[in-house]
Write a protein that holds these residues in place. Structure first.
Motif, short mmCIF file in Angstrom:
data_model
loop_
_atom_site.label_atom_id
_atom_site.label_comp_id
_atom_site.label_asym_id
_atom_site.label_seq_id
_atom_site.Cartn_x
_atom_site.Cartn_y
_atom_site.Cartn_z
N PRO B 125 0.83 -1.20 0.00
CA PRO B 125 0.00 0.00 0.00
C PRO B 125 0.87 1.25 0.00
N VAL B 126 1.28 1.65 -1.16
CA VAL B 126 2.10 2.87 -1.27
C VAL B 126 1.19 4.07 -1.19
N HIS B 127 1.62 5.17 -1.70
CA HIS B 127 0.80 6.36 -1.63
C HIS B 127 -0.56 6.08 -2.29
N PRO B 128 -1.65 6.35 -1.60
CA PRO B 128 -2.95 5.96 -2.14
C PRO B 128 -3.21 6.47 -3.55
N SER B 129 -2.72 7.67 -3.82
CA SER B 129 -3.01 8.23 -5.14
C SER B 129 -2.28 7.46 -6.24
N GLN B 130 -1.28 6.66 -5.86
CA GLN B 130 -0.55 5.89 -6.85
C GLN B 130 -1.04 4.44 -6.97
N VAL B 131 -2.07 4.12 -6.21
CA VAL B 131 -2.63 2.78 -6.27
C VAL B 131 -3.80 2.78 -7.25
N GLU B 132 -3.89 1.71 -8.00
CA GLU B 132 -4.99 1.62 -8.95
C GLU B 132 -6.32 1.81 -8.21
N SER B 133 -7.25 2.49 -8.86
CA SER B 133 -8.49 2.85 -8.18
C SER B 133 -9.26 1.61 -7.73
N ARG B 134 -9.14 0.52 -8.48
CA ARG B 134 -9.91 -0.67 -8.09
C ARG B 134 -9.41 -1.29 -6.79
N ARG B 150 -25.75 -0.38 6.49
CA ARG B 150 -24.57 -1.20 6.28
C ARG B 150 -23.69 -1.19 7.53
N PHE B 151 -23.01 -2.29 7.72
CA PHE B 151 -21.89 -2.33 8.67
C PHE B 151 -20.71 -2.87 7.89
N ILE B 152 -19.65 -2.08 7.78
CA ILE B 152 -18.53 -2.50 6.94
C ILE B 152 -17.20 -2.30 7.68
N VAL B 153 -16.39 -3.33 7.64
CA VAL B 153 -15.01 -3.23 8.10
C VAL B 153 -14.16 -3.10 6.84
N TYR B 154 -13.43 -1.98 6.71
CA TYR B 154 -12.77 -1.71 5.45
C TYR B 154 -11.47 -0.93 5.67
N SER B 155 -10.80 -0.68 4.56
CA SER B 155 -9.54 0.04 4.64
C SER B 155 -9.47 1.07 3.52
N THR B 156 -8.84 2.20 3.83
CA THR B 156 -8.54 3.18 2.78
C THR B 156 -7.06 3.14 2.44
N LEU B 157 -6.44 2.07 2.75
CA LEU B 157 -5.00 1.83 2.58
C LEU B 157 -4.18 2.48 3.69
N VAL B 158 -4.47 3.71 4.03
CA VAL B 158 -3.72 4.33 5.11
C VAL B 158 -4.49 4.25 6.42
N GLN B 159 -5.77 4.02 6.33
CA GLN B 159 -6.61 4.03 7.52
C GLN B 159 -7.44 2.74 7.55
N PHE B 160 -7.47 2.12 8.72
CA PHE B 160 -8.36 0.98 8.89
C PHE B 160 -9.66 1.51 9.50
N CYS B 161 -10.81 1.09 8.98
CA CYS B 161 -12.05 1.74 9.34
C CYS B 161 -13.15 0.73 9.65
N VAL B 162 -14.04 1.16 10.54
CA VAL B 162 -15.29 0.44 10.76
C VAL B 162 -16.40 1.49 10.67
N VAL B 175 -15.28 4.20 13.62
CA VAL B 175 -13.98 4.22 14.31
C VAL B 175 -12.91 3.88 13.29
N GLY B 176 -11.76 4.47 13.44
CA GLY B 176 -10.70 4.23 12.48
C GLY B 176 -9.34 4.48 13.08
N ALA B 177 -8.32 3.96 12.43
CA ALA B 177 -6.95 4.14 12.91
C ALA B 177 -6.00 3.95 11.74
N PRO B 178 -4.85 4.62 11.77
CA PRO B 178 -3.87 4.43 10.70
C PRO B 178 -3.41 2.97 10.63
N MET B 179 -3.10 2.53 9.45
CA MET B 179 -2.63 1.14 9.28
C MET B 179 -1.40 1.14 8.36
N PRO B 180 -0.24 1.41 8.92
CA PRO B 180 0.98 1.40 8.11
C PRO B 180 1.40 -0.03 7.80
N TRP B 181 0.56 -0.75 7.08
CA TRP B 181 0.83 -2.15 6.79
C TRP B 181 1.59 -2.28 5.48
#
Lengths: 77, 1434
Positions: B125-134, B150-162, B175-181
């Motif tokens: 997960p590099v810079h989000p803007s450089q990741v393919e949109s899909r 809806r209830f969704i557990v998801y990620s924006t690449l930099v942030q883990f979200c519920v 709720v959310g938190a950074p995810m430097p994975w």
């Protein structure tokens, strides 16, 4: 029970013995007089009532009311 | 008990840390009892659209027995993924537009539970803007009820979200938190729900929010719900590219409990009287709950019930107060035990002591006290009832108008031989109410079907102390005008309890919320604005940081189509009308609300409301020109065709503009004492004691504080734009203003993203930095961080503050991290440096614990404020503000215990009158009497001497006092008369004689006996006797707690009690029966009849409080060690060894005493006399003229005595309802609203205000001037006004909307600081003796407390924490003189003073003497210091 000690090394010390319990409690506090530089001949007394406190073998025993305290002064004679 | 002091001293060295512990699981999750679904993905197959995974635990739905893969878009099923090596065994790797579906019913509980899984990203997960949109998001777990929710557990690449979305597709919980994975790393994820929604990443709690279950108030049909991992094939183009392992879903348990109610059951000392009557105060110490809901209908019933619970070693005590507004006749006919009493008006108690459902107990009593009891057990896998279970529990009932009451005591032993529960033990319980009609059945914890559903029971937590919450009032729900009240029981305030009330609508939108920290008061009320038709949920929670004391979540409905609420904002110049049309869902498009402000026929203003969000809209009417008077707002819902569809009205009053209107009091640009003018030079800005040395830089390269360097290197403020880092702190500074009270410097950065940094340094050392970023068009700031490197020897402690609470931390080897807090201070015992800010506005991201850091590295401890960590796009100018302040802020002798010597004063209002303000003491030696005296028979004897003291009139020498009777020995020296007075039904008996033979010198033996006769002996001779017992002996014996045994005056000061006493003995028998006795010739010796024997041979200095005699015999010591001599008594020579002179301290004019003891400050708690105080309520409204007292004259008398005066003038709020609350309440109040009941007068409460409200600031500043100039005070005392409370009231400038449109709080540092500065300036410029006391417990917030001469602190706090003593209570680091108020126990106060003052380099005992002074009255044992206080003058 809660005890705190304030020391002026070689001169005297001050002990706060607090009874945080809900009943009368007897508490013995062992104090290393030599380590505090007070020597063997030390007098202990209640700093508020000025009543002498029994001091034997570097141990002071006090009986305390609930939520009460004694302010014990130690001084080398 | 033995203790070694060296061990105890080490307590002070304990290191506290706030760093969370990372605990990534190391083993695969077990399939335990809570597990509803567990899929290990260990049995592989080739995806073909048919085969499913083989979960270890699952409830299948027909042929749907595991995870079933579905693909969409262009993803063929055979490319949907594959089994790979997992975290434990195998895992499944998703590819493309793929989802894995699981059956739902039985596999998840939406009320409470958790889901956990291991996840691995399939790409870096590099810079989000450089990741393919899909791939830009990843959807891990989806739970979709029917409709848009809806209830969704998801990620924006930099942030883990519920996230949870409602039926309008609005995000309602998150709720959310950074995810430097990174690619290939396995990470553990867990989401928990119940009373809160929590996100745990790698074993660490990373975010949480108040939320009920998975979907909050939304109704969810699980049979129609879908649950799947991976892509949302039908409404999203996000492709799944991750691996999952060990998916487990848990049901309720542990901390994940459904939102059933909770009540605390405290331990009580005095059990209630079981008479069916809720006697006055009888249940005041109990936990209390209400809010009963209907069986099968989870809404409050009309016939409400209040339940009280408490316990002791023997019993559980429960009381029901069952109301019936319709006053129906009660049904109560069954009289046989175990008959069907539950078919009548009856109450049920269900108790499930253990973690297992069985056994549980059902105890029922009808309204005439007939009992039914049963034990539910498991038999052959089914529930069975043991009706033979007949515990001996006591029941008493009573009936009254519209209510009936049941009281009971249930012995623990009767519940199958149990003992009292341990503190912290939790039982599942329910309280239910029966009636003769099923529609009237109700319960505390909602139950459907019948009451025997243990899974729906609520919870009762037992405590070992007296702390509990009382939810005593919950009304107005059906009418749309909710009103709730909670009270805290018990003595302690610490740890602080926070009460929260949240009202949400059916769409999960928060309609109103309030919270209150119960620090100074123990009550809380919630009274939101009126609400209209709809479904709502009210949640009330009372909890400390560690535990919940009370919890209730109550759904309810309102049937009221249209209503309005009006709120006046005088400084803003607007009357805001809130219109609620939620109850009119079918309004035609184009409808609006028209509101008119009218007085009679005259229209004074109007507005239209056309925009509504979730049924609510607002409009404003200009009131700047509206004449004072009574008005009505008349509002109509108007359809597009002009038809009036509904109407509502509300009253409003326009008041005169008060004296403080737009006041500029205290806003002069002067420098109050003791500060010195700011010196601005090119190299440094200098203020008292400190030097902010920039050497041309805009921010300090060094801060010299009291001659010491604070910094290990220059402060750096680094902005990263377009990949380039710019050190803004090093920009060249230009001085743009140099005045006595402030210096302003500016620096500018040109370029594509222009920035300016403005530094304002004020005379107290506060530095404010405003960084303004002004992009030309759109710009992105990649990072912005402030780093303050502090020398290690300076940075020994961290004091973070939430604005209201601050808990010190010792700097160790580990980093400290935190989410945003408005202050972080680094310092040692002598000095330090605080960073502060008003809000996290423009910070990104927010709410994680990496916003603020303290990082120790070698000799440097760096404070970091990580303001922008993710790129922030800026389209218009923004200003980010923070501040610094080096401490101490001014010079005060913090080690001097006498710097301010406050004293208590008798009748301060009349200090000028020596008689009225004279000080008196008691004159007695009092022993504990209960058990040490028998009113039926006995002997009281002692040796008595006049001690050479003649004069005065008759005086009581000794007495036995009790309920309904007494026997008192009196002495009249002038007649040499001794006699007993014994009140009886036919008047007072007097038994005694003149010429008793008591000499002026020497002792005589005196004895009084009672039994079959009452007799008095003196010196061996019978003086007199009377046949018969003590008339009230039986009544006195029946109430031993009321017995008193007193030598001297039992009733306070007489003025001439002088006598010597020795060898006090009380016996349980009549020792002397004849006409005489042999006078003892030696000290008494104990025998079987001796109840009390005190030789009084142990000399000490009586202090009236703690110093007690040591009797040889005291049959029933109770809480005492002996007799308590009053101040004025002293040990003298006795007849054998020592005796005690029972003496008196003469009445003396208070003013004289103040001078003698050197008291030089006094705070008057109420500047209104008591009757007037009760009429206007607390806190006293400023500008209310006192009636019947002459404050200027009082203050002049203090002045003559050399005593500075202040008065309690400001609480961080105002009384309500009052003139000021009606006029300014909405504009000044803190939001969420915070208020608490405070009677008298009836219905009165506090309304907490915000320091940012300019009108409130003017009120306090002008009020200060009024108290000084009109009433003659030298200074003021404020209560909590230096705290900085988070606030979201946008009407006075607080709160901000974040990127998501959420209104978030700000901390009004500068507003609070400004009004305290105004008060301080007014006070100090009024006269040289002026002083401002700010009471600030639990906290140090230095940017606002700077303007403080004395801070009172420590009230209600626990005192065992020596780190707290050291950092918060010394005053040295802050430059403010401290006074510790004392906790709830005298003991703690003593500890403080010994720490605070004895530890200073000075004579310890002198410090101790301060112990006595603030505790009221006067103490003749204090050293006679003479008039040693400072010279004064006006």
């Amino acid at each position: 029970m809660k005890v705190s000690l304030y020391l002026r090394e070689g001169e005297g010390a001050f002990l706060v013995v607090g009874n945080l319990r809900a009943e009368v409690t007897e508490c013995t506090v062992a104090v290393d007089m030599a380590q505090m530089g007070l020597g063997e001949d030390v007098r202990a007394w209640n700093a508020l009532s000025e009543r002498d406190l029994p001091l034997q073998d570097d141990r002071i025993t006090v009986r305390l009311r609930p939520n009460s305290f004694v302010l014990a002064r130690l001084e080398r004679r | 008990m033995r203790m070694r002091t060296d061990a105890l001293l080490s307590v002070a060295l304990l290191v506290a840390t706030l760093i969370p512990v990372t605990a990534q699981p190391t083993t695969p999750p077990p399939a335990d009892a809570r597990t509803l679904l567990l899929d290990r993905f260990d049995e592989d197959f080739v995806p073909d659209g048919q085969r499913m995974t083989s979960p270890t635990v699952i409830v299948p739905a027909g042929e749907h027995t595991g995870g079933r893969l579905v693909t969409g878009g262009e993803t063929p099923i055979e490319q949907s993924g594959e089994f790979i090596e997992g975290r434990f065994g195998q895992a499944f790797q998703f590819h493309g537009m793929t989802a894995m579906y699981y059956p739902v019913p039985g596999n998840i509980d939406v009320t409470a539970g958790a889901v956990e899984m291991w996840l691995r990203m399939g790409y870096e997960p590099v810079h989000p803007s450089q990741v393919e949109s899909r791939y830009r998001n990843q959807l891990f777990l989806n739970i979709d009820p029917p409709g848009p929710a809806r209830f969704i557990v998801y990620s924006t690449l930099v942030q883990f979200c519920v996230g949870v979305w409602d039926q309008q597709r609005q995000l309602v919980a998150y709720v959310g938190a950074p995810m430097p994975w990174h690619e290939g790393e396995w990470h553990h994820v867990e989401v928990r729900w119940g009373r809160r929604l929590e996100l745990w990443l790698d074993g660490e709690l990373r975010g949480s929010e108040d939320w009920a279950g998975l979907f909050g108030p939304m109704s969810v049909d699980l049979k129609q719900t879908q649950m799947f991992l991976g892509s949302r094939i039908h409404d999203s183009d996000i492709e799944a590219e991750f691996a999952v392992d060990e998916l487990r879903i848990l049901g309720p348990g542990g901390e994940q409990v459904p939102p059933y109610p909770l009540v605390t059951c405290p331990r009580i000392v005095t059990p209630p009287t079981l008479d069916g009557v809720l006697g006055d105060g009888e249940w005041d110490g109990a936990g209390e709950a209400t809010g009963f809901v209907g069986l099968n209908d989870n809404r409050p019933v009309v016939d409400q019930t209040n339940v009280f619970v408490a316990h002791d070693e023997r019993n559980l005590y429960v009381a029901f107060e069952c109301t019936d507004p319709e006053n129906r006749p009660l049904e109560g006919t069954f009289t046989d035990r175990d008959s069907a009493v539950y078919q009548e008006d009856a109450v049920d108690i269900f108790l499930q002591p253990g973690p297992d459902v069985y056994p549980y107990y059902q105890l029922v009593a009808n309204c005439i006290g007939t009992r039914f009891d049963a034990r539910a057990i498991e038999q052959n896998g089914r529930r069975a009832f043991d009706i033979e279970f007949d515990p001996e529990w006591t029941v008493a009932t009573s009936r009254g108008e519209g209510r009936w009451v049941m009281e009971t005591a249930i012995p623990w032993a009767e519940l199958e031989g149990r003992s009292a529960p341990q503190p912290g033990e939790r039982w599942r319980v329910n309280f239910c109410r029966d009636a003769d009609a099923a529609s009237r059945l109700s319960s505390w914890s909602w139950i459907a079907g019948n009451f025997h559903r243990p899974s729906n029971f609520g919870e009762m937590v037992f405590r070992g102390d007296d702390r509990a919450m009382r939810l005593s009032k919950l009304t107005g729900l059906r009418d749309g005008r909710p009103h709730a009240r909670l009270d805290l029981t018990g003595l302690a305030f610490d740890p602080p309890v926070t009460v929260t009330a949240t009202l949400v609508d059916a769409g999960a939108a928060t309609v109103a919320e309030a919270h209150k920290d119960l620090i100074d008061a123990k009550s809380f009320t919630f009274e939101p604005p009126p609400i209209t038709s709809g479904d709502y949920v009210l949640t009330l929670t009372a909890a400390t940081a560690e535990e919940t004391l009370s919890y209730q979540r109550l759904p309810f409905s309102v049937d009221k189509p249209f209503d309005i609420a009006v709120a006046g904002y005088p400084y803003e110049g607007r009357l805001w009308v809130t219109a609620s049309i939620g109850g009119m869902p079918d309004l035609p498009e184009g409808s609006m609300v028209r509101a008119r402000l009218v007085a009679g026929e005259r229209e004074a203003g109007a507005c239209e409301i056309t925009q509504f969000d979730r049924g609510s809209g607002q409009g404003a009417i200009d009131i700047t020109q509206v004449e004072p008077g009574q008005y009505e707002v008349q509002a109509s819902v108007v359809g597009p065709d002009g038809e009036v569809l509904a109407q509502a009205a509300a009253g409003w009053e326009q008041f005169d503009r008060p004296v403080f209107w737009m006041s500029d009091a205290g806003m002069e640009r002067t420098v109050p004492t003791p500060w010195t003018p700011v010196e601005a030079a090119a190299d440094a800005i200098r203020v008292w004691g400190r030097e902010y040395r920039g050497d041309g830089r805009i921010m300090p390269g060094q801060i010299v504080n009291q001659g010491q360097d604070l910094l290990a290197g220059p402060i750096e403020l680094t902005a990263t734009v377009g990949g380039a880092a710019i050190d803004l702190s090093a920009l060249p500074a230009a001085i743009v203003e140099a005045a006595d009270d402030r210096a302003v410097q500016e620096a500018a950065l040109d370029g594509p993203v222009p920035m300016t940094l403005r530094a304002t340094t004020e005379y107290d050392g506060m530095q404010r930095y405003d960084l303004t970023i002004s992009p030309a068009g759109e710009a992105t700031v990649d990072a912005l961080a402030l780093a303050i490197p502090v020398r290690r020897e300076v940075a020994r402690f961290i004091l973070p503050s939430s604005g209201r609470f601050s808990k010190p931390v010792e700097v160790g080897d580990e980093s400290w991290r935190s989410a945003f807090m408005p202050q972080v201070w680094l310092g040692n015992d002598d000095l330090g440096l605080a960073w502060f800010a008003e809000s996290d506005r423009y910070w990104k991201p927010v709410d994680d614990d990496a916003m603020l850091e303290v990082v120790p590295e070698g000799d440097v401890v760096t404070l970091r404020a990580n303001i922008i960590r993710e790129p922030r796009t800026i389209t218009e100018p923004i200003t980010i503000t923070f501040g610094l302040i080096a401490t101490p802020v001014k010079q005060v002798p913090t080690g001097d215990p006498w710097y301010f010597r406050f004293g208590a004063v008798n009748n301060a209002y009349q200090l000028y009158d020596p008689q009225a303000s004279a000080i008196y003491h008691t004159e007695r030696l009092e022993y504990p009497a209960a058990g040490n005296i028998d009113p039926a028979q006995g002997t009281l004897e002692f040796w008595l001497s006049a001690g050479g003291m003649g004069g005065g009139g008759p005086r009581p020498i000794a007495g036995i006092y009790g309920d309904g009777g007494s026997m008192v020995l009196n002495w009249d020296l002038s007649q040499d008369r001794l006699w007993l007075t014994v009140p009886g039904p036919e008047g007072e008996l007097q038994i005694g004689a003149t010429d008793a033979g008591v000499p002026m010198e020497g002792y005589v033996h005196v004895a009084a006996t009672w039994g079959e006769r009452i007799a008095l002996y003196c010196n061996g001779r019978l003086l007199d006797s009377a046949d018969g017992p003590l008339p009230a002996a039986e009544q006195m014996a029946a109430s031993p707690e009321k017995l008193r045994l007193v030598l001297g005056s039992a009733h306070g000061w007489r003025g001439w009690t002088w006598f010597d006493v020795d060898e006090v003995r009380v016996s349980g028998t009549v020792r002397y029966a004849g006409d005489g006795l042999a006078v003892p010739t030696e000290p008494f010796a104990p025998d079987e009849a001796t109840l009390l024997l005190d030789h009084l041979d142990d000399r000490f200095r009586p202090d009236g409080e703690d110093a007690e005699t040591r009797p040889e015999v005291m049959a029933a010591p109770g809480d005492h060690l002996g007799g308590l001599p009053s101040i004025g008594c002293e040990f003298v020579d006795g007849v054998f060894g020592s005796g005690l002179q029972v003496g008196v301290v003469g009445a003396r004019p208070c003013r004289e005493m103040l001078q003698e003891w050197g008291v030089d400050a006094y705070n008057l708690w109420s500047w209104l006399p008591k009757p007037q105080w009760d009429e206007v309520g607390w806190p006293l409204p400023l500008f209310t003229e006192p009636e019947g007292v002459d404050l200027p004259r009082m203050n002049a008398a203090f002045d003559e005595a050399g005593v500075r005066t202040s008065t309690y003038m400001g609480y961080m709020g105002i009384g309500a309802p009052t003139r000021w609350s009606r006029q300014f309440g909405y504009e000044w109040r803190r939001e969420p609203v915070s208020s608490q009941p405070s009677e008298p007068p009836p219905g009165h409460s506090y309304l907490d205000c915000c320091g940012n409200a300019r009108g409130y600031a003017d009120y306090l500043a002008e009020g200060t001037r009024w108290l000084l100039e009109e009433q003659g005070f030298d200074g003021c005392y404020t209560d909590g006004n230096a705290h900085v409370y988070p606030c979201r009231n946008t009407h006075h400038g607080c709160g901000y909307y974040d990127d998501d449109g959420t209104l978030r709080p700000t901390y009004p540092v500068f507003g609070t600081r400004e009004y305290l500065e105004r008060m301080y300036r007014i006070i100090h410029e009024h006269g040289p003796d002026g002083f401002l006391v700010n009471h600030v417990s639990y906290n140090i917030f230095i940017p606002t407390m700077s303007f403080t001469d004395v801070y009172y602190t420590g009230e209600h706090e626990h005192y065992e924490d020596l780190l707290k003593c050291r950092v918060r209570w010394q005053g040295t680091q802050w430059g403010i003189w401290p006074i510790l108020l004392g906790a709830d126990s005298h003991t703690y106060e003593a500890m403080y003073y010994t720490y605070r003052h004895a530890a200073q380099d000075r004579e310890p005992v002198a410090g101790l003497r301060r112990l006595r002074l603030p505790r009221g009255a006067v103490d003749p044992l204090l050293p006679r210091r003479g008039v040693g206080h400072r010279a004064r003058g006006r």
